[in-house]
Design a protein around this motif. Structure first.
Motif, PDB file in Angstrom:
ATOM      1  N   VAL A   1      22.138  15.362 -19.738  1.00 25.38           N
ATOM      2  CA  VAL A   1      20.964  15.595 -18.904  1.00 25.38           C
ATOM      3  C   VAL A   1      20.133  14.317 -19.003  1.00 25.38           C
ATOM      4  O   VAL A   1      19.711  13.936 -20.089  1.00 25.38           O
TER       5      VAL A   1
ATOM      6  N   ASP B   1      23.279  16.197 -15.264  1.00 23.52           N
ATOM      7  CA  ASP B   1      22.151  16.703 -14.484  1.00 23.52           C
ATOM      8  C   ASP B   1      21.042  15.665 -14.577  1.00 23.52           C
ATOM      9  O   ASP B   1      20.744  15.169 -15.668  1.00 23.52           O
TER      10      ASP B   1
ATOM     11  N   VAL C   1      17.100  15.139 -14.184  1.00 24.42           N
ATOM     12  CA  VAL C   1      15.865  15.924 -14.188  1.00 24.42           C
ATOM     13  C   VAL C   1      14.698  14.978 -13.938  1.00 24.42           C
ATOM     14  O   VAL C   1      14.617  13.909 -14.553  1.00 24.42           O
TER      15      VAL C   1
ATOM     16  N   ALA D   1      13.626  20.611 -19.573  1.00 27.50           N
ATOM     17  CA  ALA D   1      14.987  20.113 -19.782  1.00 27.50           C
ATOM     18  C   ALA D   1      15.401  20.160 -21.244  1.00 27.50           C
ATOM     19  O   ALA D   1      16.582  20.082 -21.561  1.00 27.50           O
TER      20      ALA D   1
END
Length: 79
Positions: A15, A37, A39, A47
């Protein structure tokens, strides 16, 4: 460097949170990351939920820099 090292240790999902989304997208492209991902900065605290490791690669929190505004209360105990 940290991405390559963590991959070598078996990390599969990342992330990325960056103050600038375009920079995070460049990192994803540079490392041909697929399990990632991105964020947005304003969502950084959310997160943290479920994270196993947090790596701060910014200058935030260093001497003479702005503080790193991160609520680590969202981190699991085992992180």
């Amino acid at each position: 460097g940290i991405i390559a090292s963590l991959r070598g240790l078996g990390a599969e999902h990342f992330v990325l949170v960056n103050r600038t989304r375009a920079k995070a997208e460049r990192v994803v492209k540079q490392f041909t990351m697929t399990a990632v991902d991105i964020v947005d900065w304003q969502d950084r605290n959310a997160a943290l939920e479920g994270a196993t490791l947090v790596v701060n690669c910014t200058s935030l929190g260093m001497v003479g820099e702005d503080t790193l505004d991160l609520d680590v209360a969202h981190l699991p105990d085992a992180a």
